[in-house]
Write an enzyme that holds these catalytic residues in place. Sequence first.
Site, PDB file in Angstrom:
ATOM      1  N   GLY A  81      24.903  12.508 -28.857  1.00  0.00           N
ATOM      2  CA  GLY A  81      24.411  13.169 -27.658  1.00  0.00           C
ATOM      3  C   GLY A  81      24.947  12.492 -26.404  1.00  0.00           C
ATOM      4  O   GLY A  81      25.144  13.134 -25.370  1.00  0.00           O
ATOM      5  N   GLY A 103       0.840  -1.196   0.000  1.00  0.00           N
ATOM      6  CA  GLY A 103       0.000   0.000   0.000  1.00  0.00           C
ATOM      7  C   GLY A 103       0.871   1.240   0.000  1.00  0.00           C
ATOM      8  O   GLY A 103       2.038   1.217  -0.399  1.00  0.00           O
ATOM      9  N   GLY A 104       0.299   2.311   0.535  1.00  0.00           N
ATOM     10  CA  GLY A 104       1.024   3.588   0.571  1.00  0.00           C
ATOM     11  C   GLY A 104       2.305   3.510   1.381  1.00  0.00           C
ATOM     12  O   GLY A 104       3.182   4.372   1.247  1.00  0.00           O
TER      13      GLY A 104
END
Length: 518
Positions: free
Chosen positions: A405, A170-171
């Site tokens: 790049g 969960g969180g």
Amino acid sequence: MSKTPLETLKHHEQLAELGGGADRIQKHHQSGKLTARERIDLLVDPGSFVEMDKFVTHRCTDFGMDQQKFLGDGVVTGYGTINGRKICLYSQDFTVFGGSLSGAHASKICKVMDLALKTGVPVIGLSDSGGARIQEGVESLGGYAEIFWRNVQASGVIPQISLILGPCAGGAVYSPAITDFIAMVENTSYMFVTGPDVIKTVTHEEVTKEDLGGAETHAEKSGVCQIVYADERAMFEGVRRLMDFLPLNNLDQAPVVKCTDPADRLCANIDKILPDVSIKPYDIRGVIEDVIDQGDFLEIHKSYAQNIVVGFARMNGKTVGIVGNQPAHLAGCLDIAASVKAARFVRYCDAFNIPIITFVDVPGFLPGTKQEYGGIIKHGAKLLYAYAEATVPKLTVITRKAYGGAYDVMASKHIRADVNLAYPDAEIAVMGPDGAINILYRKEVLAAEKAGKLDSVRAALVADYKEKFANPYKAAELGYIDEVIEPKMTRTRLIQALSLLEGKRETAPKRKHGNIPL
Ligand code: HXC
């Protein structure tokens, strides 16, 4: 007979140390896990741990909770030392309400985090928890958010390390996610935002807990976890080693160890490792190990984005961060995962005053729709941004290719690397000879193909291009490379440069914060 004050104290202590009780401890051991206190004993120096808030209990009265109280409320907090250096920690006790987080449990963690931040010492969180204490509802959610807020305040000020030793769901995952390093143990730890049951209901996918959020998944697929250990004991040993490389806070210097590896030692292996043919792969770790003190490399994020290697080492006894393109994997090109992995590491080093040495062998960014649709533009920019904003000493060695790049991004002189070295075989150009010739000599190539002379014409054009561009001398002529060195001189030169750069001072323009492309 009533107890004496001392007996009462001992009784309280015994109760607190028993956590959820002997039966639950036995069950916990049977599941292959150590208890919160056993873990602390293995992590810190013997006898150094000082516990705080041992007698805190929860305040919940709903669901008969007033009848179920455990001293300490499912988390052991305090401070101690690792190899003589201070740390603060918290260790969740799964035997008490599954290590779930109540308001009181959260307050204990917050108190020790505040102490760590105030005193400038790292905080290590040992997670083993069923998440929010269901009986406490929003008080628990508030407690999590208080921890998250402190994680953010402490970010870049003190090292924060999360050790996942059981469930983290969960969180609750967002506290470790904000910290600097997440380590997991094979088979017994797992992290996910929503578990297998919810996933099955919502998306009809079937997945096991291990496949969804086990150590291997997060080390290889998601990149959430930086280090995996085979078991808990290996983890604590490993974390003690990691701590030896790190400063206590952003104003501290990393520990200096006595170095028995001569600073002017010639690197005996690099010449043998670098292949004669520039398209052949080799393992950059061999080069790194030949350069650093005693070949002692602590690799971070080993199983994720293997086309770039990052980790800690020492040069002449002092901690350095190492970043190296890995030609043995995807030819060492930069892709989304490699860019994000290296960017995060570069920012860590910069936040904690750790000089960065970059070994470059990069053919460019990985082409393809998967990369473009996935946002390689913004993710590649993270690495560029991280190097450009870093003010710690930055040293770069181009071992072979530095194209396009990716040449700019990989700690080039232009984004303010302090010392840029290249080997005589280095190829620094806009692109490799084959691609360049297809563009520059399209008509000639087509004509040669028609005339049946493609191979010989191509070979001549490639040779010409290589002589003109695929070497380090154009860059050296322009001062973009400070010195073209023999590979055996790498260690000597880097240590000389690091010594000079110890006095480096660089200040960025004043601003609230930059806007790194997230
Ligand atoms: C209160 C809990 C608990 C919880 C476990 N327990 N999780 N108590 N709140 N969240 C208790 C159990 O009642 C049990 O008590 C003991 O811990 C051990 O649990 P078991 O289920 O027996 O253990 P096990 O079989 O190993 O399973 C572990 C588990 C499971 C997978 C963690 O307990 C579980 O699924 N728990 C709920 C997880 C969950 O949904 N949490 C909320 C997530 S949401 P006894 O007395 O029998 O020993 C969340 C939001 C955070 O956390 C948001 C932050 C912003």
